[in-house]
Scaffold this active site. Structure first.
Site, PDB file in Angstrom:
ATOM      1  N   TRP A   1       0.725  -1.195   0.069  1.00  0.00           N
ATOM      2  CA  TRP A   1       0.048   0.058   0.136  1.00  0.00           C
ATOM      3  C   TRP A   1       0.849   1.279  -0.014  1.00  0.00           C
ATOM      4  O   TRP A   1       1.938   1.153   0.566  1.00  0.00           O
ATOM      5  CB  TRP A   1      -0.787   0.090   1.241  1.00  0.00           C
ATOM      6  N   SER A   2       0.427   2.407  -0.621  1.00  0.00           N
ATOM      7  CA  SER A   2       1.208   3.436  -0.875  1.00  0.00           C
ATOM      8  C   SER A   2       1.571   4.363   0.328  1.00  0.00           C
ATOM      9  O   SER A   2       2.905   4.378   0.855  1.00  0.00           O
ATOM     10  CB  SER A   2       0.496   4.219  -1.953  1.00  0.00           C
ATOM     11  N   TRP A   3       0.644   4.782   1.154  1.00  0.00           N
ATOM     12  CA  TRP A   3       1.102   5.524   2.229  1.00  0.00           C
ATOM     13  C   TRP A   3       1.396   4.687   3.363  1.00  0.00           C
ATOM     14  O   TRP A   3       2.368   5.365   4.409  1.00  0.00           O
ATOM     15  CB  TRP A   3       0.024   6.668   2.765  1.00  0.00           C
ATOM     16  N   ASP A   4       1.128   3.533   3.190  1.00  0.00           N
ATOM     17  CA  ASP A   4       1.715   2.537   4.535  1.00  0.00           C
ATOM     18  C   ASP A   4       3.249   2.567   4.108  1.00  0.00           C
ATOM     19  O   ASP A   4       4.108   2.452   4.972  1.00  0.00           O
ATOM     20  CB  ASP A   4       1.207   1.099   4.294  1.00  0.00           C
TER      21      ASP A   4
ATOM     22  N   GLN B   1      -3.186   7.596  -2.875  1.00  0.00           N
ATOM     23  CA  GLN B   1      -3.193   7.715  -1.584  1.00  0.00           C
ATOM     24  C   GLN B   1      -2.407   8.953  -1.101  1.00  0.00           C
ATOM     25  O   GLN B   1      -1.851   9.685  -1.909  1.00  0.00           O
ATOM     26  CB  GLN B   1      -2.923   6.315  -0.778  1.00  0.00           C
TER      27      GLN B   1
ATOM     28  N   ASP C   1     -10.343   6.082   5.186  1.00  0.00           N
ATOM     29  CA  ASP C   1     -11.458   5.441   4.246  1.00  0.00           C
ATOM     30  C   ASP C   1     -13.006   5.907   4.885  1.00  0.00           C
ATOM     31  O   ASP C   1     -13.802   6.269   4.015  1.00  0.00           O
ATOM     32  CB  ASP C   1     -11.221   4.004   4.109  1.00  0.00           C
TER      33      ASP C   1
ATOM     34  N   ARG D   1     -15.771  -2.861  10.429  1.00  0.00           N
ATOM     35  CA  ARG D   1     -15.458  -2.181   9.026  1.00  0.00           C
ATOM     36  C   ARG D   1     -16.736  -1.319   8.623  1.00  0.00           C
ATOM     37  O   ARG D   1     -17.705  -1.259   9.313  1.00  0.00           O
ATOM     38  CB  ARG D   1     -15.415  -3.542   8.421  1.00  0.00           C
TER      39      ARG D   1
ATOM     40  N   TYR E   1     -13.788   1.327  11.964  1.00  0.00           N
ATOM     41  CA  TYR E   1     -12.849   2.046  11.026  1.00  0.00           C
ATOM     42  C   TYR E   1     -13.248   3.618  10.841  1.00  0.00           C
ATOM     43  O   TYR E   1     -13.734   3.904   9.982  1.00  0.00           O
ATOM     44  CB  TYR E   1     -13.451   1.165   9.671  1.00  0.00           C
TER      45      TYR E   1
ATOM     46  N   GLU F   1      -3.846  -2.394  14.039  1.00  0.00           N
ATOM     47  CA  GLU F   1      -4.035  -1.655  13.020  1.00  0.00           C
ATOM     48  C   GLU F   1      -4.612  -0.181  13.614  1.00  0.00           C
ATOM     49  O   GLU F   1      -4.476   0.829  13.170  1.00  0.00           O
ATOM     50  CB  GLU F   1      -5.097  -2.215  11.944  1.00  0.00           C
TER      51      GLU F   1
HETATM   52  C1  9WN Z   1      -8.214   0.188   1.289  1.00  0.00           C
HETATM   53  C2  9WN Z   1      -3.711  -0.465   4.237  1.00  0.00           C
HETATM   54  C3  9WN Z   1      -4.658   0.366   4.153  1.00  0.00           C
HETATM   55  C4  9WN Z   1      -4.453   1.678   4.704  1.00  0.00           C
HETATM   56  C5  9WN Z   1      -5.809   2.645   5.076  1.00  0.00           C
HETATM   57  C6  9WN Z   1      -6.790   1.932   5.656  1.00  0.00           C
HETATM   58  C7  9WN Z   1      -7.189   0.594   4.930  1.00  0.00           C
HETATM   59  C8  9WN Z   1      -8.007  -0.689   2.772  1.00  0.00           C
HETATM   60  C9  9WN Z   1      -8.903  -1.207   3.061  1.00  0.00           C
HETATM   61  O1  9WN Z   1      -6.000  -0.152   4.856  1.00  0.00           O
HETATM   62  O2  9WN Z   1      -7.672   0.709   3.590  1.00  0.00           O
HETATM   63  O3  9WN Z   1      -7.034   0.777   0.946  1.00  0.00           O
HETATM   64  O4  9WN Z   1      -9.208  -2.542   2.545  1.00  0.00           O
HETATM   65  O5  9WN Z   1      -9.886  -0.931   3.885  1.00  0.00           O
HETATM   66  O6  9WN Z   1      -7.931   2.638   5.720  1.00  0.00           O
HETATM   67  O7  9WN Z   1      -5.519   3.738   5.422  1.00  0.00           O
HETATM   68  O8  9WN Z   1      -3.756   2.284   3.845  1.00  0.00           O
HETATM   69  O9  9WN Z   1      -3.279  -0.763   5.483  1.00  0.00           O
END
Ligand code: 9WN
Length: 463
Positions: A49-52, A124, A185, A220, A374, A418
């Site tokens: 994942w990008s910002w991760d 992201q 999200d 979720r 979430y 998380e």
């Molecule tokens: C969709 C990976 C990602 C984070 C987001 C978080 C969650 C994904 C999901 O997980 O999003 O991209 O499936 O819910 O909201 O911030 O980058 O950790």
């Protein structure tokens, strides 16, 4: 999978408890490493994942700088020719059923030497320039300078894409076209904009949610929201991921204060990086100033003393107060009177900075607050880590230390989750979550055992 052969020691002596935290955080990151990138979680999020990747690289810089750079490089190797850096880079060795929406749903064409379906078409928050700068600071030297040189043009291309193609309002701010792009999200910040999108639950018959097989449904997004997410993503995909005429053609076009604060912070970081790689920092400083000015002019609500998201389809500011409204604190050039207002919001009963619990993702007093779900209430470590930095930079060192104490205590108590229940502190979502571990390493490395210890801490306890 190659393992780190030994746990790298912390840069200064730690207490026994923190020593153990350091070791277990290292183990989480090591277990989540996959050849050339880190997955956010081995169970819930099996791709990159990008910002991760940005947050993870900052933690990796302390224990395995080569991995920190490799992670960022892998992500930017998947950059599209138009400059966008995909929100997920798929590991095509992972089964389609292990994450939804996966490669088949996004159906991205082959490009830039990549096979078809290698990524999503969303972006992201652009936390990467900040991360690259922080990795360089934590692991200085020729090898890191070389990595910065390699990344710089790609980081600039991402900013150009966001400010250009996504610069829908022409004010220097970028729009997001999906709540997933915000990284926050399911935040109430999108509720007003999402209310105008039809929730067609039939979509969920066609596309099966995978998250509910691995996480509790009441943690979720609801089915209605998920149906909207799918509709918005499918619309963007069916339009060939084009950014032309977004306000007229697309279902969701929003300016988010958190996203744009990271956009501005990226320009500040790029100015510093430019100085190292022999480029001109001036254009980055100019852009950073424009972004801060536009965030204040467009997204600040003086009556409530907080920032809100702006729906470009309706021209309305969201009425919700969410953690994204505090993010402009990460901008060093935010005007002082506004900083004071935002700090007051962070101190208020709505968010309540205290040593017992980090800041929740949403206003504790609002009807939309949900302690489990979430981004609608739970505590997230990346948001708090950024806020702590912002507070420290604006001279609120006591608040920054308080947040750090609260974050470290929470993870010590509950583990590398998380996210966390904002009242009990129980861990929610995926365990062994990478950015939680990475940012714990960073906090331990920065302030070590003295955190929150009046008298000996490097940070003063009061403002
Ligand atoms: C969709 C990976 C990602 C984070 C987001 C978080 C969650 C994904 C999901 O997980 O999003 O991209 O499936 O819910 O909201 O911030 O980058 O950790």
């Amino acid at each position: 999978m190659n393992r780190l052969t030994a746990v790298s020691p912390a840069p200064h002596p730690l207490s026994e408890d923190d020593e153990s935290l350091w070791r277990t955080a290292t183990e989480v990151l090591d277990a989540n490493w996959r050849t050339d990138h880190t997955v956010p979680s081995g169970t819930l999020y099996p791709h990159q994942w990008s910002w991760d990747a940005a947050f993870i690289s900052i933690g990796l810089a302390h224990i395995a700088p080569d991995r920190a750079w490799r992670d960022l490089r892998s992500l930017f190797e998947a950059q599209w020719p138009d400059g966008r850096v995909p929100h997920i880079v798929f590991d095509l060795g992972v089964a389609e059923r292990d994450y939804f929406p996966g490669p088949d749903f996004w159906d991205v064409p082959a490009m830039a030497g990549r096979p078809p379906r290698f990524s999503t078409g969303l972006v992201q928050p652009p936390a990467h320039a900040l991360a690259a700068w922080e990795v360089y600071r934590r692991a200085p030297g020729d090898a890191s300078a070389e990595e910065l040189r390699r990344l710089y043009p790609r980081l600039v291309a991402l900013q150009d894409y966001l400010i250009g193609s996504r610069g829908v309002s022409g004010t220097g701010l970028a729009s997001i076209v999906h709540p997933w792009e915000s990284g926050l999200d399911n935040s109430p910040s999108w509720d007003m904009a999402l209310a105008n999108v039809t929730a067609d639950e039939d979509l969920l018959l066609r596309y099966e949610r995978q998250d509910l097989k691995r996480a509790a449904a009441d943690h979720r997004p609801t089915n209605d929201d998920y149906a909207r997410y799918i509709a918005i993503a499918a619309t963007y995909r069916n339009g060939g991921y084009s950014d032309a005429d977004l306000v007229d053609r697309h279902l969701f076009v929003v300016e988010c204060p958190a996203y744009n604060s990271l956009l501005g912070a990226a320009e500040h970081a790029l100015a510093r990086i430019a100085a190292v790689v022999g480029a001109d920092p001036a254009p980055h400083r100019d852009r950073a100033a424009t972004i801060t000015r536009s965030i204040v002019e467009r997204l600040y609500d003086p009556e409530s003393g907080t920032f809100r998201s702006l729906d470009l389809k309706t021209g309305r500011l969201s009425t919700q107060r969410c953690v994204n409204g505090l993010f402009p604190l990460i901008l060093g050039d935010l005007p002082r009177d506004i900083v004071a207002q935002v700090v007051a919001e962070a101190e208020s009963a709505r968010f309540g900075i205290n040593e017992l619990m980090p800041i929740p993702s949403s206003d504790r007093t609002a009807d939309s607050f949900d302690a489990n779900r979430y981004w609608r209430g739970p505590v997230w470590i990346n948001a708090n880590w950024l806020l702590a930095r912002g507070l420290a930079a604006h001279g609120y060192a006591g608040h920054a230390a308080t947040l750090r104490t609260a974050m470290l205590d929470l993870v010590r108590r509950s583990g590398y989750y998380e996210y966390f229940h904002p009242i009990t502190g129980d861990g929610i979502g995926a365990g062994a979550f990478s950015w939680t571990a990475a940012l714990v390493l960073d906090m331990l490395a920065e302030v070590g055992p003295r955190i929150g210890d009046p008298g000996t801490t490097r940070m003063s306890r009061t403002r």
